[in-house]
Design a protein around this motif. Structure first.
Motif, PDB file in Angstrom:
ATOM      1  N   MET A   9       0.831  -1.206   0.000  1.00  0.00           N
ATOM      2  CA  MET A   9       0.000   0.000   0.000  1.00  0.00           C
ATOM      3  C   MET A   9       0.865   1.255   0.000  1.00  0.00           C
ATOM      4  O   MET A   9       0.549   2.231  -0.670  1.00  0.00           O
ATOM      5  CB  MET A   9      -0.933   0.017   1.220  1.00  0.00           C
ATOM      6  N   ALA A  10       1.938   1.240   0.768  1.00  0.00           N
ATOM      7  CA  ALA A  10       2.798   2.422   0.853  1.00  0.00           C
ATOM      8  C   ALA A  10       3.484   2.717  -0.477  1.00  0.00           C
ATOM      9  O   ALA A  10       3.728   3.874  -0.802  1.00  0.00           O
ATOM     10  CB  ALA A  10       3.838   2.231   1.947  1.00  0.00           C
ATOM     11  N   LEU A  11       3.790   1.681  -1.232  1.00  0.00           N
ATOM     12  CA  LEU A  11       4.477   1.875  -2.500  1.00  0.00           C
ATOM     13  C   LEU A  11       3.526   2.130  -3.663  1.00  0.00           C
ATOM     14  O   LEU A  11       3.977   2.441  -4.765  1.00  0.00           O
ATOM     15  CB  LEU A  11       5.347   0.652  -2.804  1.00  0.00           C
ATOM     16  N   SER A  12       2.250   2.036  -3.416  1.00  0.00           N
ATOM     17  CA  SER A  12       1.272   2.267  -4.476  1.00  0.00           C
ATOM     18  C   SER A  12       1.230   3.746  -4.833  1.00  0.00           C
ATOM     19  O   SER A  12       1.158   4.613  -3.964  1.00  0.00           O
ATOM     20  CB  SER A  12      -0.103   1.813  -3.994  1.00  0.00           C
ATOM     21  N   PRO A  13       1.260   4.087  -6.135  1.00  0.00           N
ATOM     22  CA  PRO A  13       1.230   5.499  -6.524  1.00  0.00           C
ATOM     23  C   PRO A  13      -0.072   6.192  -6.127  1.00  0.00           C
ATOM     24  O   PRO A  13      -0.075   7.366  -5.778  1.00  0.00           O
ATOM     25  CB  PRO A  13       1.395   5.479  -8.039  1.00  0.00           C
ATOM     26  N   GLU A  14      -1.187   5.465  -6.149  1.00  0.00           N
ATOM     27  CA  GLU A  14      -2.465   6.064  -5.772  1.00  0.00           C
ATOM     28  C   GLU A  14      -2.465   6.475  -4.306  1.00  0.00           C
ATOM     29  O   GLU A  14      -2.945   7.546  -3.945  1.00  0.00           O
ATOM     30  CB  GLU A  14      -3.626   5.094  -6.017  1.00  0.00           C
ATOM     31  N   VAL A  15      -1.924   5.619  -3.483  1.00  0.00           N
ATOM     32  CA  VAL A  15      -1.883   5.904  -2.054  1.00  0.00           C
ATOM     33  C   VAL A  15      -0.930   7.060  -1.777  1.00  0.00           C
ATOM     34  O   VAL A  15      -1.233   7.949  -0.967  1.00  0.00           O
ATOM     35  CB  VAL A  15      -1.468   4.641  -1.253  1.00  0.00           C
ATOM     36  N   GLU A  16       0.197   7.063  -2.436  1.00  0.00           N
ATOM     37  CA  GLU A  16       1.162   8.152  -2.240  1.00  0.00           C
ATOM     38  C   GLU A  16       0.558   9.492  -2.673  1.00  0.00           C
ATOM     39  O   GLU A  16       0.729  10.504  -1.998  1.00  0.00           O
ATOM     40  CB  GLU A  16       2.446   7.868  -3.018  1.00  0.00           C
ATOM     41  N   ASP A  17      -0.171   9.496  -3.783  1.00  0.00           N
ATOM     42  CA  ASP A  17      -0.822  10.714  -4.252  1.00  0.00           C
ATOM     43  C   ASP A  17      -1.887  11.174  -3.250  1.00  0.00           C
ATOM     44  O   ASP A  17      -1.980  12.363  -2.927  1.00  0.00           O
ATOM     45  CB  ASP A  17      -1.451  10.465  -5.628  1.00  0.00           C
ATOM     46  N   SER A  18      -2.670  10.242  -2.743  1.00  0.00           N
ATOM     47  CA  SER A  18      -3.694  10.584  -1.752  1.00  0.00           C
ATOM     48  C   SER A  18      -3.066  11.119  -0.478  1.00  0.00           C
ATOM     49  O   SER A  18      -3.562  12.068   0.129  1.00  0.00           O
ATOM     50  CB  SER A  18      -4.538   9.357  -1.425  1.00  0.00           C
ATOM     51  N   ARG A  19      -1.981  10.497  -0.065  1.00  0.00           N
ATOM     52  CA  ARG A  19      -1.285  10.944   1.146  1.00  0.00           C
ATOM     53  C   ARG A  19      -0.769  12.371   0.974  1.00  0.00           C
ATOM     54  O   ARG A  19      -0.879  13.206   1.864  1.00  0.00           O
ATOM     55  CB  ARG A  19      -0.130   9.997   1.450  1.00  0.00           C
ATOM     56  N   GLU A  20      -0.200  12.667  -0.184  1.00  0.00           N
ATOM     57  CA  GLU A  20       0.308  14.013  -0.448  1.00  0.00           C
ATOM     58  C   GLU A  20      -0.825  15.035  -0.433  1.00  0.00           C
ATOM     59  O   GLU A  20      -0.695  16.112   0.157  1.00  0.00           O
ATOM     60  CB  GLU A  20       1.031  14.040  -1.794  1.00  0.00           C
ATOM     61  N   ARG A  21      -1.952  14.696  -1.067  1.00  0.00           N
ATOM     62  CA  ARG A  21      -3.096  15.618  -1.061  1.00  0.00           C
ATOM     63  C   ARG A  21      -3.642  15.819   0.350  1.00  0.00           C
ATOM     64  O   ARG A  21      -4.031  16.920   0.718  1.00  0.00           O
ATOM     65  CB  ARG A  21      -4.195  15.101  -1.993  1.00  0.00           C
ATOM     66  N   MET A  22      -3.654  14.758   1.150  1.00  0.00           N
ATOM     67  CA  MET A  22      -4.128  14.872   2.523  1.00  0.00           C
ATOM     68  C   MET A  22      -3.212  15.776   3.346  1.00  0.00           C
ATOM     69  O   MET A  22      -3.678  16.624   4.121  1.00  0.00           O
ATOM     70  CB  MET A  22      -4.205  13.492   3.175  1.00  0.00           C
ATOM     71  N   LEU A  23      -1.907  15.636   3.174  1.00  0.00           N
ATOM     72  CA  LEU A  23      -0.964  16.479   3.905  1.00  0.00           C
ATOM     73  C   LEU A  23      -1.097  17.944   3.495  1.00  0.00           C
ATOM     74  O   LEU A  23      -1.024  18.845   4.340  1.00  0.00           O
ATOM     75  CB  LEU A  23       0.463  15.982   3.690  1.00  0.00           C
ATOM     76  N   LEU A  24      -1.304  18.196   2.205  1.00  0.00           N
ATOM     77  CA  LEU A  24      -1.512  19.574   1.742  1.00  0.00           C
ATOM     78  C   LEU A  24      -2.797  20.162   2.316  1.00  0.00           C
ATOM     79  O   LEU A  24      -2.829  21.320   2.747  1.00  0.00           O
ATOM     80  CB  LEU A  24      -1.537  19.633   0.218  1.00  0.00           C
ATOM     81  N   ALA A  25      -3.855  19.362   2.350  1.00  0.00           N
ATOM     82  CA  ALA A  25      -5.121  19.839   2.912  1.00  0.00           C
ATOM     83  C   ALA A  25      -4.989  20.111   4.401  1.00  0.00           C
ATOM     84  O   ALA A  25      -5.508  21.110   4.914  1.00  0.00           O
ATOM     85  CB  ALA A  25      -6.223  18.806   2.659  1.00  0.00           C
TER      86      ALA A  25
END
Length: 151
Positions: free
Chosen positions: A62-78
């Motif tokens: 899950m951590a290496l999945s690009p979708e999860v990484e993108d979601s994590r980045e958007r969550m941190l920005l929000a």
């Protein structure tokens, strides 16, 4: 998709097979009456270790999945945006006279509530003392003696 891709991995499939086998061993031990601690504990530890390794593999996938990484980045920005908005709001409200006035009104109300609770507890204690005296008085009357008044 992440778990489907993970299930094609040979290491993960071997772990799933070992997990299934260890669970079968545990259930067989319990069915045959060897469900005591000495028999179950080593097998349970092996099963737990296998489940831990499976979970670790899932977390890594899950951590290496690009979708999860993108979601994590958007969550941190929000979250950063929310923190900045909140900090700006607190800075604006913290210095205003209406905010200070509302804060002092709230503090005064809290003090009145604390005082009322204290008075209520004191009244309950006094009532309990009076009730104890009354019970003692009635008990003395029932015994046939003349009650002595407490002063």
């Amino acid at each position: 998709p992440v778990f489907d891709a993970l299930r094609t991995d040979s290491y993960y499939r071997d772990l799933e097979r070992k997990k299934y086998q260890s669970e079968r061993v545990l259930s067989n031990l319990m069915l045959t009456g060897r469900g005591s601690f000495d028999w179950l504990f080593p097998h349970a530890m092996v099963a737990m270790d296998i489940r831990n390794r499976l979970t670790r593999e899932q977390i890594l996938a899950m951590a290496l999945s690009p979708e999860v990484e993108d979601s994590r980045e958007r969550m941190l920005l929000a979250a950063a945006k929310v923190r900045s908005i909140r900090a700006g709001y607190i800075a604006d409200q913290g210095g205003s006279d209406s905010f200070r006035s509302a804060r002092s009104t709230l503090d005064a109300a809290r003090d009145r509530v604390r005082s009322a609770i204290s008075d209520y507890n004191a009244a309950l204690a006094a009532e309990a003392d009076y009730e104890q005296l009354r019970a003692d008085y009635i008990a003395q009357l029932k015994r046939g003696g003349r009650p002595v008044r407490a002063e």
